[in-house]
Design a protein around this motif. Structure first.
Motif, PDB file in Angstrom:
ATOM      1  N   TYR A 186      -3.940   3.826  -4.478  1.00 38.37           N
ATOM      2  CA  TYR A 186      -4.301   2.509  -3.939  1.00 38.37           C
ATOM      3  C   TYR A 186      -3.063   1.629  -3.785  1.00 38.37           C
ATOM      4  N   LEU A 189      -1.215   2.733  -0.746  1.00 42.16           N
ATOM      5  CA  LEU A 189      -1.844   2.318   0.503  1.00 42.16           C
ATOM      6  C   LEU A 189      -1.524   0.874   0.853  1.00 42.16           C
ATOM      7  N   THR A 234      -9.543   9.092   1.261  1.00 36.26           N
ATOM      8  CA  THR A 234      -8.364   8.380   1.736  1.00 36.26           C
ATOM      9  C   THR A 234      -8.393   8.215   3.251  1.00 36.26           C
ATOM     10  N   ARG A 235      -7.681   7.200   3.734  1.00 43.23           N
ATOM     11  CA  ARG A 235      -7.626   6.936   5.178  1.00 43.23           C
ATOM     12  C   ARG A 235      -6.681   7.907   5.885  1.00 43.23           C
ATOM     13  N   ASP A 368     -10.615  -0.079   0.043  1.00 41.90           N
ATOM     14  CA  ASP A 368      -9.661   0.919  -0.459  1.00 41.90           C
ATOM     15  C   ASP A 368      -9.746   1.038  -1.980  1.00 41.90           C
TER      16      ASP A 368
END
Length: 442
Positions: A186, A189, A234-235, A368
């Motif tokens: 996190y 990100l 996750t993105r 997120d």
């Protein structure tokens, strides 16, 4: 005293005046002490000094005198948690080993007090992200250190935490790192600077190596489950997959043959003494819960006397090594049900945060964070099936963070600074048209 002792004393006692003025700083300090355990890295007076207790007392004093907002936002999750704590009091009253049970209840109560104070004081995004940073770096310190240690020594030795703490053993250390990796992800990100992102990437890589270097079989199972969900949640799946592939390649090249032999015993558990001891303890918990379905045996019930009565093999006394059978054996079906309900409600809260905030640029951080908290929960649920850490403070602290993420993010309806004219106005326009129609009729 050594320089390390002096540093810890100076850091903790130097922070106390600031905690009195701003009690949320006490949550930060308590988290640093509870997860990194810096006093356990010293050798003198600091080693056994009750720093966390001192910080907790000053934090409570700060709450009493501070003018800052102090209110626990009651949600389904913390209400169930409070009921579960109350039920633990009941099971302690009816415990099989009262002296041991009351001592453990005292420890659990102190942890849960700070969990509820977290929900009272960590009430903004900035405070929440700072807390995540402190927890991630406190435990990540051992992951980075353990990863380097594993690489240097070729995986010949186990990665363990500081002695006498929740994460002192190799199994416990591995579980903590499995739950920490999503928090570091996190931070990666949301890092704005390239050097920070690269630093977090290196920390992720070394923490994964340290989990394997713990030589914990339960951690291997939990790590695989956590890694799978991390990739799904996750993105940037391509980058995540690349990091995972590099970590696997490093593990294959580093770990010795003895590690592979130990991991292979997962398939041959029938002949493994440690595995058989755990299964014997699980049956003990199940048989005990059948005899005392409501209250179980209370805290620390897995003693030789209980095995003598309830175990298939009364002479194979073993720690229960499972969060599920631990709750079932110690607190009966009621405690076990509350434990599972709390996990389910927290997961659902995360799903709601992801659903409502994921497409909002101003609240994407919350989505997120909720995703990564869910990944941590998966790590705890899977690796915890083979570890007796049902009262692990990190798990309940993450639940508090999920609750506060929802409180902070879900109450935002219109992002600050957004012009109302940019929002759809279908209902007001319909109202105006109806009003005009009525005027024409009149």
């Amino acid at each position: 005293m050594s320089l390390r002792d002096l540093f810890v004393f100076a850091a903790v006692f130097g922070s106390l005046p600031f905690i009195l003025k701003k009690p949320y700083l006490g949550i930060y300090m308590w988290s640093w002490l509870g997860y990194m355990n810096p006093h356990r890295l010293a050798w003198g007076l600091a080693y056994d000094f009750p720093f966390a207790f001192v910080v907790a007392i000053v934090t409570v004093m700060g709450i009493a005198f501070s003018s800052e907002s102090k209110r626990i936002p009651w949600t389904r999750e913390n209400i169930v948690l409070l009921i579960m704590i109350g039920w633990m009091l009941v099971t302690t009253i009816f415990s099989l080993y009262p002296d041991l049970a009351w001592l453990q209840l005292e420890k659990v109560a102190k942890i849960q007090l700070m969990v509820f104070l977290t929900m009272m004081l960590i009430n903004t995004r900035e405070k929440l992200e700072t807390l995540v940073l402190i927890i991630a770096l406190s435990l990540g310190f051992y992951g980075i250190k353990g990863g380097i240690f594993t690489i240097v020594h070729g995986g010949a030795y186990r990665v363990q935490g500081p002695f006498g703490t929740f994460i002192g053993g190799n199994n416990e250390m591995a579980l903590a790192l499995i739950m920490t990796i999503p928090l570091i992800w996190y931070l990666h990100l949301n890092a704005r600077k390239a050097w920070l992102r690269h630093g977090y990437t290196a920390a992720l890589f070394l923490c994964a190596i340290a989990v394997v270097g713990s030589q914990s079989r339960g951690a291997l199972v939990g790590g695989l489950a956590m890694g799978t969900f991390l990739w799904l949640k996750t993105r940037n799946k391509l980058f995540t997959g690349l990091i995972m592939a590099l970590a696997v390649a490093a593990i294959v090249s580093i770990m010795p043959a003895e590690w592979y032999q130990r991991m292979n015993t997962i398939d041959t558990y029938q002949t493994d003494d440690s595995a058989q001891g755990r299964i014997n303890a699980w049956w003990t918990a199940f048989n005990l819960s059948k005899d005392r379905p409501l209250v179980g045996g209370g805290f620390d019930t897995f003693q030789p006397g209980v095995f003598k009565v309830y175990a298939p093999n009364p002479y194979n006394v073993h720690d229960v090594h499972s969060i599920y059978f631990e709750m079932l054996g110690e607190h009966g079906y009621v405690g076990f049900g509350l434990f599972m309900l709390l996990a389910w409600l927290t997961w659902r809260k995360g799903a709601r945060i992801i659903r409502e905030c994921g497409k909002d640029p101003n609240r994407k951080w919350a989505a997120d964070l909720a995703r990564m908290l869910q990944v941590s929960m998966i790590g705890f649920a899977s690796a915890g099936a083979f570890l007796g850490l049902a009262n692990f403070d990190l798990y309940y602290h993450l639940i508090a963070i999920m609750v506060m993420t929802g409180v902070i993010a879900l109450k935002i309806t219109v992002p600050a600074g957004t012009a109302l004219t940019n929002q759809p106005l279908r209902k007001p326009q319909a109202f105006v048209r109806r009003g005009m129609d009525r005027n024409k009729t009149t």
